[in-house]
Write a protein that holds these residues in place. Structure first.
Motif, PDB file in Angstrom:
ATOM      1  N   UNK A  67      10.364  -4.162  -7.081  1.00 21.18           N
ATOM      2  CA  UNK A  67      10.456  -5.200  -6.044  1.00 21.18           C
ATOM      3  C   UNK A  67      10.109  -4.618  -4.671  1.00 21.18           C
ATOM      4  N   UNK A  68      10.662  -3.435  -4.393  1.00 21.15           N
ATOM      5  CA  UNK A  68      10.394  -2.782  -3.107  1.00 21.15           C
ATOM      6  C   UNK A  68       8.913  -2.445  -2.958  1.00 21.15           C
ATOM      7  N   UNK A  69       8.283  -1.994  -4.049  1.00 24.73           N
ATOM      8  CA  UNK A  69       6.851  -1.694  -4.001  1.00 24.73           C
ATOM      9  C   UNK A  69       6.025  -2.907  -3.640  1.00 24.73           C
ATOM     10  N   UNK A  70       6.358  -4.052  -4.244  1.00 29.31           N
ATOM     11  CA  UNK A  70       5.634  -5.293  -3.930  1.00 29.31           C
ATOM     12  C   UNK A  70       5.846  -5.703  -2.482  1.00 29.31           C
ATOM     13  N   UNK A  71       7.092  -5.564  -1.987  1.00 25.09           N
ATOM     14  CA  UNK A  71       7.379  -5.917  -0.601  1.00 25.09           C
ATOM     15  C   UNK A  71       6.635  -4.983   0.363  1.00 25.09           C
ATOM     16  N   UNK A  83       3.247   3.126  -3.021  1.00 21.01           N
ATOM     17  CA  UNK A  83       2.831   4.084  -4.050  1.00 21.01           C
ATOM     18  C   UNK A  83       4.012   4.938  -4.505  1.00 21.01           C
ATOM     19  N   UNK A  84       4.852   5.377  -3.549  1.00 15.76           N
ATOM     20  CA  UNK A  84       6.013   6.204  -3.904  1.00 15.76           C
ATOM     21  C   UNK A  84       7.016   5.440  -4.766  1.00 15.76           C
ATOM     22  N   UNK A  85       7.239   4.171  -4.421  1.00 12.78           N
ATOM     23  CA  UNK A  85       8.180   3.370  -5.201  1.00 12.78           C
ATOM     24  C   UNK A  85       7.700   3.219  -6.645  1.00 12.78           C
ATOM     25  N   UNK A  86       6.444   2.831  -6.806  1.00 15.13           N
ATOM     26  CA  UNK A  86       5.919   2.619  -8.155  1.00 15.13           C
ATOM     27  C   UNK A  86       5.815   3.941  -8.921  1.00 15.13           C
ATOM     28  N   UNK A  87       5.408   5.029  -8.244  1.00 12.92           N
ATOM     29  CA  UNK A  87       5.305   6.330  -8.913  1.00 12.92           C
ATOM     30  C   UNK A  87       6.663   6.785  -9.422  1.00 12.92           C
ATOM     31  N   UNK A 112       1.788  -1.966 -11.283  1.00 13.95           N
ATOM     32  CA  UNK A 112       2.087  -2.035  -9.850  1.00 13.95           C
ATOM     33  C   UNK A 112       1.465  -0.887  -9.087  1.00 13.95           C
ATOM     34  N   UNK A 113       1.469   0.294  -9.681  1.00 11.10           N
ATOM     35  CA  UNK A 113       0.866   1.466  -9.038  1.00 11.10           C
ATOM     36  C   UNK A 113      -0.651   1.305  -8.919  1.00 11.10           C
ATOM     37  N   UNK A 114      -1.291   0.810  -9.987  1.00  6.01           N
ATOM     38  CA  UNK A 114      -2.738   0.543  -9.934  1.00  6.01           C
ATOM     39  C   UNK A 114      -3.046  -0.495  -8.861  1.00  6.01           C
ATOM     40  N   UNK A 115      -2.256  -1.571  -8.837  1.00  4.51           N
ATOM     41  CA  UNK A 115      -2.482  -2.628  -7.845  1.00  4.51           C
ATOM     42  C   UNK A 115      -2.335  -2.099  -6.418  1.00  4.51           C
TER      43      UNK A 115
END
Length: 401
Positions: A67-71, A83-87, A112-115
């Protein structure tokens, strides 16, 4: 209470508190504070030994990370943190038990990381990440690895299509769908398959022509119909119907052609409500150009006239220089298509309307007016109208000046 439970509870309380504060900051549009809170979550995460945290809490934390990565992707000031959140989510999930929930989240975190790389227009990093994951360089082997790579390849393939890299896009999309059809029970007849089929149909049409594309875009159309034309996928649906109509120019099936034509017009109503008025008119313009290039002048005129009508449905088109320019171009093309199909009366009508618009444009573009007068003179001559000499003379005078 054991040290493991203490670590788990302490970290869970910290993460949920910081995330709640971050959400409140987002609501207030205080993105500087949101970024600061996100950085605190990541710093605390890097200091933690995940083996001391219970699996269920790790899964909960990873869902917060996603969720944080998307935000973060949605916030320019914090986009570098996505990137850090998804990684972190991917790496944590790689060490969690192989439950259905963990596998599903693993795939979602990797996509999410690819996006995130694609969101930052970093195509090379997205490609390297896909290749590394495919070779198990990014993490050790995982039971959901193939599915994660397939979904990531789908995202990368769609990004390539948007950049008009149709050949490479075909490779990634084809590679992805082979795994998705076998391993993802939710893929068949879903919006994801509709998006895939629409994109691959466009790639095949641009690379190999109508014969190679028609079956896949027919499949895409059937999926969109079965899903009742979901408004969130307007771009994919318009592309699908545009390419299918272009393919049908080589197939003698007036009934199917009429159906697809009507569906494009139906989608136009949804497009207008979404403030993307140009999407369907441009599709009809594309079809008119394809038909014209292949000497199907009557169909070209019909498509171009439809595009022109849709542009004019905007009541303020005369006040928009962009709309006026588009309509002038269309009227000239409509005149040419009608002239080439020996429909001289309709050609003259289109040329006259175009001439009127060109004459009201400031500054007047003499060369275009001269060319249009010559076309009009030629058309009126074919109609045996004496006014042809007036337009011939005007074209000659303009060119002389």
């Amino acid at each position: 209470m054991s040290n493991r439970c203490h670590q788990t509870n302490e970290f869970w309380i910290l993460v949920t508190t910081l995330w709640q504060e971050a959400q409140e900051a987002i609501t207030r549009k205080d993105f500087h504070l949101m970024r600061s809170l996100a950085e605190r979550i990541l710093t605390r995460c890097k200091m933690l030994k995940w083996m001391r945290i219970e699996n269920d809490v790790r899964l909960d934390v990873c869902e917060i990370f996603m969720l944080a990565g998307n935000e973060c992707n949605a916030c320019k000031e914090a986009s570098h943190l996505a990137k850090d959140f998804f990684s972190n989510a991917v790496l944590i999930l790689a060490g969690v038990g192989r439950s259905e929930r963990s596998c599903k989240n693993f795939s979602a975190a990797f996509v999410g990381l690819i996006r995130t790389h694609l969101h930052n227009d970093d195509m090379e990093s997205a490609k390297v990440l896909l290749d590394d994951m495919d070779r198990s360089v990014f993490i050790d082997d995982h039971p959901d690895m193939d599915l994660a790579v397939a979904r990531g390849s789908m995202e990368f393939g769609l990004a390539l299509v948007k950049k008009h890299h149709y050949g490479v896009g075909t490779e990634y999309l084809t590679r992805a769908v082979q795994v998705l059809e076998e391993s993802d029970p939710e893929f068949h007849d879903s919006e994801s398959e509709g998006i895939f089929a629409s994109a691959l149909g466009l790639c095949l049409y641009m690379e190999t022509g109508a014969v190679g594309a028609i079956d896949i875009v027919r499949r895409a159309r059937l999926i969109w119909k079965s899903l009742n034309w979901p408004s969130g996928q307007i771009d994919s649906m318009v592309d699908c119907l545009k390419i299918l109509l272009a393919c049908l120019l080589w197939v003698d099936d007036p009934y199917e052609e009429a159906e697809v034509y009507s569906e494009l017009l139906m989608l136009n109503c949804a497009v207008v409500s979404l403030h993307n008025d140009m999407l369907v008119p441009r599709a009809f313009t594309f079809l008119g150009m394809v038909a014209s290039d292949n000497k199907q002048h009557e169909k070209a005129a019909a498509f171009l006239e439809q595009a022109c009508t849709l542009h004019k449905q905007n009541k303020n088109w005369q006040r928009s220089e962009q709309s006026c320019t588009e309509i002038r171009k269309l009227l000239k093309l409509i005149g040419d298509a009608n002239y080439n199909s020996c429909n001289y009366a309709n050609a003259a009508f289109a040329y006259l309307e175009c001439l009127h618009l060109l004459e009201t444009q400031q500054p007047v573009q003499r060369a275009r007016v001269a060319d249009l007068c010559a076309s009009l003179g030629r058309t009126l001559e074919a109609l045996e109208d004496d006014k042809c000499s007036f337009y011939y003379k005007r074209a000659k005078d303009l060119k002389a000046n």
